[in-house]
Design a protein around this motif. Structure first.
Motif, PDB file in Angstrom:
ATOM      1  N   ASP A 240       0.806  -1.113  -0.137  1.00 47.97           N
ATOM      2  CA  ASP A 240      -0.122   0.095  -0.013  1.00 47.97           C
ATOM      3  C   ASP A 240       0.870   1.327   0.042  1.00 47.97           C
ATOM      4  O   ASP A 240       0.543   2.217  -0.678  1.00 47.97           O
ATOM      5  CB  ASP A 240      -1.012   0.205   1.175  1.00 47.97           C
ATOM      6  CG  ASP A 240      -1.921  -1.017   1.088  1.00 47.97           C
ATOM      7  OD1 ASP A 240      -2.284  -1.902  -0.013  1.00 47.97           O
ATOM      8  OD2 ASP A 240      -2.326  -1.595   2.176  1.00 47.97           O
ATOM      9  N   ASP A 241       1.831   1.282   0.829  1.00 47.55           N
ATOM     10  CA  ASP A 241       2.894   2.650   1.076  1.00 47.55           C
ATOM     11  C   ASP A 241       4.208   2.386   0.158  1.00 47.55           C
ATOM     12  O   ASP A 241       4.767   3.461   0.055  1.00 47.55           O
ATOM     13  CB  ASP A 241       3.289   2.786   2.483  1.00 47.55           C
ATOM     14  CG  ASP A 241       2.102   3.288   3.211  1.00 47.55           C
ATOM     15  OD1 ASP A 241       0.999   3.515   2.816  1.00 47.55           O
ATOM     16  OD2 ASP A 241       1.655   2.675   4.380  1.00 47.55           O
ATOM     17  N   ASP A 242       4.352   1.224  -0.348  1.00 48.37           N
ATOM     18  CA  ASP A 242       5.547   1.034  -1.359  1.00 48.37           C
ATOM     19  C   ASP A 242       6.718   1.281  -0.453  1.00 48.37           C
ATOM     20  O   ASP A 242       7.734   2.113  -0.926  1.00 48.37           O
ATOM     21  CB  ASP A 242       5.393   1.757  -2.632  1.00 48.37           C
ATOM     22  CG  ASP A 242       6.235   1.495  -3.558  1.00 48.37           C
ATOM     23  OD1 ASP A 242       6.822   0.389  -3.488  1.00 48.37           O
ATOM     24  OD2 ASP A 242       7.101   2.497  -4.394  1.00 48.37           O
ATOM     25  N   TYR A 263      12.032   1.510   5.284  1.00 50.90           N
ATOM     26  CA  TYR A 263      13.147   2.001   3.990  1.00 50.90           C
ATOM     27  C   TYR A 263      12.297   2.282   2.710  1.00 50.90           C
ATOM     28  O   TYR A 263      11.317   1.827   2.442  1.00 50.90           O
ATOM     29  CB  TYR A 263      14.020   0.790   3.521  1.00 50.90           C
ATOM     30  CG  TYR A 263      15.131   0.376   4.722  1.00 50.90           C
ATOM     31  CD1 TYR A 263      16.007   1.405   5.047  1.00 50.90           C
ATOM     32  CD2 TYR A 263      15.056  -0.706   5.526  1.00 50.90           C
ATOM     33  CE1 TYR A 263      17.069   1.129   6.020  1.00 50.90           C
ATOM     34  CE2 TYR A 263      16.124  -1.260   6.156  1.00 50.90           C
ATOM     35  CZ  TYR A 263      16.961  -0.245   6.605  1.00 50.90           C
ATOM     36  OH  TYR A 263      18.079  -0.557   7.556  1.00 50.90           O
ATOM     37  N   THR A 264      12.598   3.503   2.244  1.00 49.22           N
ATOM     38  CA  THR A 264      11.847   3.812   1.155  1.00 49.22           C
ATOM     39  C   THR A 264      12.744   3.839  -0.241  1.00 49.22           C
ATOM     40  O   THR A 264      14.147   3.525   0.229  1.00 49.22           O
ATOM     41  CB  THR A 264      11.418   5.128   1.155  1.00 49.22           C
ATOM     42  OG1 THR A 264      12.105   6.174   1.373  1.00 49.22           O
ATOM     43  CG2 THR A 264      10.281   5.137   2.564  1.00 49.22           C
ATOM     44  N   SER A 270      19.198  -0.171   1.389  1.00 50.42           N
ATOM     45  CA  SER A 270      18.576  -1.389   1.713  1.00 50.42           C
ATOM     46  C   SER A 270      17.308  -1.515   0.576  1.00 50.42           C
ATOM     47  O   SER A 270      17.027  -2.724   0.219  1.00 50.42           O
ATOM     48  CB  SER A 270      17.939  -1.303   3.018  1.00 50.42           C
ATOM     49  OG  SER A 270      18.996  -1.394   3.710  1.00 50.42           O
ATOM     50  N   TRP A 271      16.742  -0.341   0.097  1.00 56.35           N
ATOM     51  CA  TRP A 271      15.765  -0.625  -0.775  1.00 56.35           C
ATOM     52  C   TRP A 271      16.223  -1.036  -2.099  1.00 56.35           C
ATOM     53  O   TRP A 271      15.474  -1.559  -2.925  1.00 56.35           O
ATOM     54  CB  TRP A 271      15.061   0.944  -0.977  1.00 56.35           C
ATOM     55  CG  TRP A 271      13.801   1.081  -2.098  1.00 56.35           C
ATOM     56  CD1 TRP A 271      14.108   1.398  -3.235  1.00 56.35           C
ATOM     57  CD2 TRP A 271      12.685   0.794  -1.617  1.00 56.35           C
ATOM     58  NE1 TRP A 271      12.934   1.254  -3.973  1.00 56.35           N
ATOM     59  CE2 TRP A 271      11.965   0.753  -2.913  1.00 56.35           C
ATOM     60  CE3 TRP A 271      11.910   0.119  -0.616  1.00 56.35           C
ATOM     61  CZ2 TRP A 271      10.850   0.646  -3.259  1.00 56.35           C
ATOM     62  CZ3 TRP A 271      10.525  -0.090  -1.048  1.00 56.35           C
ATOM     63  CH2 TRP A 271       9.941   0.166  -2.199  1.00 56.35           C
TER      64      TRP A 271
END
Length: 275
Positions: A240-242, A263-264, A270-271
């Motif tokens: 939902d929030d990616d 992490y974004t 890490s992304w």
């Protein structure tokens, strides 16, 4: 076999010339010159044997015996040297142990398993490098097999100076006055086997879990117990929030990093790894 008095040089000069190309070749000085000075000079030059001529036929029998002894000793020493070189260059750990249990010869690979040099082990007793239970086992189980069959093979424990132990595979072969020990440090192999078995058991545990959170908690626990990674955490992808949301973290991880971040895609390594 050389005389001492010769037209162009004496026996000592001849010996010196021979030694330049053949440093180990047996050399017998057979001379009528019997002074202590010549004998001392010959010994200093490295003569194998020194025989004074006489007028009896027994001198030739003596000379023949000395030649035979010198040649036998020469070949025996060559064999010992070849055996020593073979031991020193072998990838396996190899040691020669005397009848009293003392290390007579040890190669680098053998000593390295104990975090020592060969010179440290040579002259010590093998029992100094074994836990008490292994010493007892040797006298009660292994020795009788070695005496009856001239060889024994199996796993054992080695003891280092710092008190730590390591697992080893031993092959023992009897000698007339001791035995040869070929050793392989298998502690790393055993550690990997234990890890694989632990992961195999953990897989069954994960498959029995019914919820994502339970899987996450068990996964970080497995990483700590089976892989010795006590600082670890697990993130799950939030569609939902990616983003990657933290789902579980071990206590040691909390002590080091506190609350795990979300992490974004904004410059997050890490992304990138996740992608």
């Amino acid at each position: 076999v050389s005389d001492y008095d010769m037209p162009t040089q004496n026996g000592i000069n001849f010996l010196t010339t021979i030694r330049e190309d053949y440093p180990d070749l047996p050399f017998i000085l057979f001379t009528s010159k019997g002074s202590e000075e010549i004998a001392s000079e010959a010994i200093s030059a490295g003569v194998t044997d020194y025989i004074q001529k006489s007028f009896s036929n027994e001198q030739y029998e003596l000379l023949a015996n000395r030649i035979s002894n010198a040649v036998t000793g020469y070949h025996a020493e060559k064999k010992r040297q070849q055996w020593k070189e073979a031991i020193e260059t072998a990838a396996e750990g190899i040691a020669i142990v005397g009848a009293d249990g003392e290390y007579l010869q040890v190669n680098e690979a053998y000593a390295a398993a104990y975090n020592e040099s060969p010179t440290t082990l040579i002259g010590t007793n093998w029992q100094e490098w074994s836990p008490k239970k292994e010493i007892t086992r040797y006298h009660e189980e292994i020795l009788s097999t070695l005496q009856q069959q001239d060889q024994w093979e199996g796993e054992s424990l080695g003891l280092r100076k710092d008190g730590s132990t390591f697992e080893q595979h031993l092959s023992l072969s009897s000698l007339d006055d001791g035995h040869v020990c070929v050793m392989e440090d298998i502690s790393e192999r055993k550690r990997r086997e234990k890890q694989l078995n632990a992961l195999h058991d953990a897989t069954r545990t994960l498959m029995q879990s019914r919820h994502k959170q339970a899987v996450a908690e068990k996964a970080v626990s497995i990483a700590e117990t089976a892989l010795d990674q006590d600082i670890n955490a697990l993130w799950l992808y939030d569609t939902d929030d990616d983003v990657l949301q933290p789902a579980a973290i071990r206590e040691k991880g909390k002590e080091v990093v506190g609350d795990p971040p979300v992490y974004t895609g904004a410059e997050s390594l890490s992304w990138k790894v996740f992608q």
